[in-house]
Design an enzyme around this catalytic site. Structure first.
Site, PDB file in Angstrom:
ATOM      1  N   ASP A  39       0.865  -1.192   0.000  1.00 31.05           N
ATOM      2  CA  ASP A  39       0.000   0.000   0.000  1.00 31.05           C
ATOM      3  C   ASP A  39       0.896   1.234   0.000  1.00 31.05           C
ATOM      4  O   ASP A  39       2.025   1.184   0.489  1.00 31.05           O
ATOM      5  CB  ASP A  39      -0.919   0.019   1.241  1.00 31.05           C
ATOM      6  CG  ASP A  39      -2.204   0.804   0.999  1.00 31.05           C
ATOM      7  OD1 ASP A  39      -3.283   0.209   1.016  1.00 31.05           O
ATOM      8  OD2 ASP A  39      -2.115   2.034   0.775  1.00 31.05           O
ATOM      9  N   ASP A  60       3.930   2.076  -4.562  1.00 32.09           N
ATOM     10  CA  ASP A  60       2.859   2.316  -5.541  1.00 32.09           C
ATOM     11  C   ASP A  60       2.770   1.091  -6.461  1.00 32.09           C
ATOM     12  O   ASP A  60       3.770   0.706  -7.078  1.00 32.09           O
ATOM     13  CB  ASP A  60       3.237   3.576  -6.337  1.00 32.09           C
ATOM     14  CG  ASP A  60       2.167   3.998  -7.324  1.00 32.09           C
ATOM     15  OD1 ASP A  60       1.400   3.135  -7.812  1.00 32.09           O
ATOM     16  OD2 ASP A  60       2.114   5.205  -7.619  1.00 32.09           O
ATOM     17  N   VAL A  61       1.586   0.493  -6.572  1.00 33.48           N
ATOM     18  CA  VAL A  61       1.438  -0.720  -7.394  1.00 33.48           C
ATOM     19  C   VAL A  61       1.672  -0.467  -8.886  1.00 33.48           C
ATOM     20  O   VAL A  61       1.875  -1.416  -9.643  1.00 33.48           O
ATOM     21  CB  VAL A  61       0.044  -1.384  -7.237  1.00 33.48           C
ATOM     22  CG1 VAL A  61      -0.129  -1.993  -5.865  1.00 33.48           C
ATOM     23  CG2 VAL A  61      -1.086  -0.420  -7.586  1.00 33.48           C
ATOM     24  N   ASN A  83      -5.905  -5.821  -5.566  1.00 36.04           N
ATOM     25  CA  ASN A  83      -7.028  -5.074  -4.992  1.00 36.04           C
ATOM     26  C   ASN A  83      -6.839  -3.557  -4.932  1.00 36.04           C
ATOM     27  O   ASN A  83      -7.828  -2.831  -4.855  1.00 36.04           O
ATOM     28  CB  ASN A  83      -7.292  -5.641  -3.589  1.00 36.04           C
ATOM     29  CG  ASN A  83      -8.264  -4.812  -2.804  1.00 36.04           C
ATOM     30  OD1 ASN A  83      -9.473  -4.886  -3.023  1.00 36.04           O
ATOM     31  ND2 ASN A  83      -7.744  -3.988  -1.880  1.00 36.04           N
ATOM     32  N   TYR A 148     -13.124   4.825 -14.349  1.00 36.62           N
ATOM     33  CA  TYR A 148     -13.164   3.762 -13.330  1.00 36.62           C
ATOM     34  C   TYR A 148     -13.809   2.479 -13.861  1.00 36.62           C
ATOM     35  O   TYR A 148     -13.238   1.390 -13.779  1.00 36.62           O
ATOM     36  CB  TYR A 148     -13.912   4.271 -12.090  1.00 36.62           C
ATOM     37  CG  TYR A 148     -13.983   3.280 -10.952  1.00 36.62           C
ATOM     38  CD1 TYR A 148     -12.922   3.135 -10.073  1.00 36.62           C
ATOM     39  CD2 TYR A 148     -15.112   2.485 -10.765  1.00 36.62           C
ATOM     40  CE1 TYR A 148     -12.987   2.228  -9.033  1.00 36.62           C
ATOM     41  CE2 TYR A 148     -15.183   1.580  -9.721  1.00 36.62           C
ATOM     42  CZ  TYR A 148     -14.128   1.455  -8.856  1.00 36.62           C
ATOM     43  OH  TYR A 148     -14.192   0.552  -7.825  1.00 36.62           O
ATOM     44  N   THR A 183     -16.350   1.990   2.412  1.00 38.57           N
ATOM     45  CA  THR A 183     -14.909   2.151   2.653  1.00 38.57           C
ATOM     46  C   THR A 183     -14.518   3.598   2.364  1.00 38.57           C
ATOM     47  O   THR A 183     -15.324   4.383   1.858  1.00 38.57           O
ATOM     48  CB  THR A 183     -14.055   1.248   1.724  1.00 38.57           C
ATOM     49  OG1 THR A 183     -14.127   1.798   0.389  1.00 38.57           O
ATOM     50  CG2 THR A 183     -14.527  -0.196   1.715  1.00 38.57           C
TER      51      THR A 183
HETATM   52  P1  NAD Z   1      -9.978   2.068   0.115  1.00 39.85           P
HETATM   53  O1  NAD Z   1      -9.722   3.443  -0.386  1.00 39.85           O
HETATM   54  O2  NAD Z   1     -10.520   1.905   1.499  1.00 39.85           O
HETATM   55  O3  NAD Z   1      -8.692   1.157  -0.042  1.00 39.85           O
HETATM   56  C1  NAD Z   1      -7.864   1.222  -1.177  1.00 39.85           C
HETATM   57  C2  NAD Z   1      -6.415   1.110  -0.730  1.00 39.85           C
HETATM   58  O4  NAD Z   1      -5.589   1.093  -1.909  1.00 39.85           O
HETATM   59  C3  NAD Z   1      -5.949   2.288   0.138  1.00 39.85           C
HETATM   60  O5  NAD Z   1      -5.323   1.833   1.312  1.00 39.85           O
HETATM   61  C4  NAD Z   1      -4.987   3.034  -0.764  1.00 39.85           C
HETATM   62  O6  NAD Z   1      -3.940   3.670  -0.039  1.00 39.85           O
HETATM   63  C5  NAD Z   1      -4.464   1.917  -1.647  1.00 39.85           C
HETATM   64  N1  NAD Z   1      -3.923   2.426  -2.895  1.00 39.85           N
HETATM   65  C6  NAD Z   1      -4.477   3.355  -3.720  1.00 39.85           C
HETATM   66  N2  NAD Z   1      -3.664   3.580  -4.748  1.00 39.85           N
HETATM   67  C7  NAD Z   1      -2.569   2.799  -4.576  1.00 39.85           C
HETATM   68  C8  NAD Z   1      -1.379   2.602  -5.318  1.00 39.85           C
HETATM   69  N3  NAD Z   1      -1.131   3.278  -6.455  1.00 39.85           N
HETATM   70  N4  NAD Z   1      -0.475   1.706  -4.858  1.00 39.85           N
HETATM   71  C9  NAD Z   1      -0.692   1.029  -3.708  1.00 39.85           C
HETATM   72  N5  NAD Z   1      -1.799   1.188  -2.955  1.00 39.85           N
HETATM   73  C10 NAD Z   1      -2.722   2.060  -3.391  1.00 39.85           C
HETATM   74  O7  NAD Z   1     -11.027   1.456  -0.939  1.00 39.85           O
HETATM   75  P2  NAD Z   1     -11.663  -0.013  -1.090  1.00 39.85           P
HETATM   76  O8  NAD Z   1     -13.103   0.197  -1.337  1.00 39.85           O
HETATM   77  O9  NAD Z   1     -11.214  -0.937  -0.039  1.00 39.85           O
HETATM   78  O10 NAD Z   1     -11.013  -0.421  -2.490  1.00 39.85           O
HETATM   79  C11 NAD Z   1     -10.397  -1.673  -2.730  1.00 39.85           C
HETATM   80  C12 NAD Z   1     -10.758  -2.105  -4.133  1.00 39.85           C
HETATM   81  O11 NAD Z   1     -12.160  -2.374  -4.192  1.00 39.85           O
HETATM   82  C13 NAD Z   1     -10.481  -1.058  -5.212  1.00 39.85           C
HETATM   83  O12 NAD Z   1      -9.898  -1.682  -6.339  1.00 39.85           O
HETATM   84  C14 NAD Z   1     -11.856  -0.541  -5.543  1.00 39.85           C
HETATM   85  O13 NAD Z   1     -11.933  -0.032  -6.839  1.00 39.85           O
HETATM   86  C15 NAD Z   1     -12.687  -1.790  -5.360  1.00 39.85           C
HETATM   87  N6  NAD Z   1     -14.132  -1.575  -5.189  1.00 39.85           N
HETATM   88  C16 NAD Z   1     -14.605  -0.812  -4.166  1.00 39.85           C
HETATM   89  C17 NAD Z   1     -15.976  -0.613  -4.061  1.00 39.85           C
HETATM   90  C18 NAD Z   1     -16.565   0.240  -2.970  1.00 39.85           C
HETATM   91  O14 NAD Z   1     -17.751   0.612  -3.060  1.00 39.85           O
HETATM   92  N7  NAD Z   1     -15.815   0.563  -1.923  1.00 39.85           N
HETATM   93  C19 NAD Z   1     -16.845  -1.216  -4.977  1.00 39.85           C
HETATM   94  C20 NAD Z   1     -16.324  -1.993  -5.987  1.00 39.85           C
HETATM   95  C21 NAD Z   1     -14.967  -2.170  -6.101  1.00 39.85           C
END
Ligand code: NAD
Length: 251
Positions: A39, A60-61, A83, A148, A183
């Site tokens: 992360d 950064d991923v 993720n 997105y 989240t």
């Molecule tokens: P979140 O923001 O709580 O967590 C995402 C994490 O990814 C954060 O800790 C952030 O620091 C990290 N991150 C962001 N960019 C990064 C990078 N370049 N390198 C490394 N780490 C990075 O959000 P979440 O909802 O837990 O998201 C997780 C996944 O679920 C994402 O891919 C998101 O698109 C997907 N998702 C979320 C939802 C929703 O409603 N929350 C719905 C569908 C899909």
């Protein structure tokens, strides 16, 4: 087969918050031996308080150099949760190219780099399974989410292609397509921030949850159960699926 991960090592990206953090806790609770947590937010990883061996990678991923080094140093890898992701807003016709590229860099390029490195390590291991976090917006076109939804459709298909390429090698690749999950990803959105300012965060989340037939958003822990199942040996015959986990939103 059981939901038992003892002796196994897993990689989770975006582990510092939300779904990734919930998956890390879920795997820890199901006996995983070691976790590689990636992360950009170090604090989120530190706050997890896990019992297994933890390797924290504050990176950064979307950085290919990081993944080169990771592959050389990681050793055995059994599972990967691809993720990490960021949100985006705006209609296609109104989104700047800079914004488009930013979302693609993290959500699509980052997922490619992660999955490719993970599969190469699993091939060396002779087995493995990966789950990619897509989104229900990959299945159902939702207006106003710009790059997105396009990136999320890309990662879902990437999982299916990788599943076809690796099934004979004992490596499974699946995706989850969550609907709304409570989240921090929502907090960056302009419309959401306005709703929070007007009504408070709980009411803003509840308001969006009303668009889901179930009547509410999922919790990150609920999505972690779906991801955990697909990673586990209980899903030994499942590869190349995109599992909708959306409280009926796509119906
Ligand atoms: P979140 O923001 O709580 O967590 C995402 C994490 O990814 C954060 O800790 C952030 O620091 C990290 N991150 C962001 N960019 C990064 C990078 N370049 N390198 C490394 N780490 C990075 O959000 P979440 O909802 O837990 O998201 C997780 C996944 O679920 C994402 O891919 C998101 O698109 C997907 N998702 C979320 C939802 C929703 O409603 N929350 C719905 C569908 C899909």
């Amino acid at each position: 087969p059981k939901l038992d991960f003892s002796g196994r090592t897993a990689l989770v990206t975006g582990a510092g918050s939300g779904i990734g953090a919930a998956v890390a806790r879920w795997l820890d609770a199901h006996g995983i031996a070691a976790l590689h947590l990636v992360d950009i937010n170090a604090h989120g990883i530190e706050a997890l308080a896990l019992t297994c061996e933890v390797h924290a990678h504050v990176h950064d991923v979307s950085d290919p150099q990081f993944w080169g080094g990771f592959e050389r140093a990681a050793g055995k890898l059994d599972h990967a949760v691809v993720n990490a992701g960021i949100g985006s807003g705006g209609q296609i016709a109104e989104q700047s190219f800079k914004d488009w590229r930013r979302v693609m860099a993290v959500n699509l390029d980052g997922a490619f780099l992660t999955l490719a490195a993970a599969i190469r390590l699993m091939r060396a291991n002779g087995r493995g399974s990966a789950v990619v976090t897509s989104s229900i917006t990959a299945v159902k076109p939702v207006a106003g989410i710009g790059a997105y939804g396009v990136a999320k459709a890309g990662v879902a298909h990437m999982a299916r292609i990788a599943a076809a390429e690796n099934a004979a090698l004992g490596i499974r690749v699946n995706a989850v397509a969550p609907g709304g999950v409570d989240t921090a990803i929502w907090d960056a959105g302009e419309a959401f921030r306005e709703a929070v300012a007007a009504h408070g965060r709980e009411a803003a989340i509840a308001g969006m949850g009303a668009s889901h037939p179930r009547g509410r958003f999922a919790t990150a822990d609920e999505i972690a159960c779906d991801i955990g199942y697909l990673l586990s040996d209980m899903a030994a015959n499942v590869t190349g699926v995109v599992l909708n986990t959306d409280g009926g939103y796509s119906l």
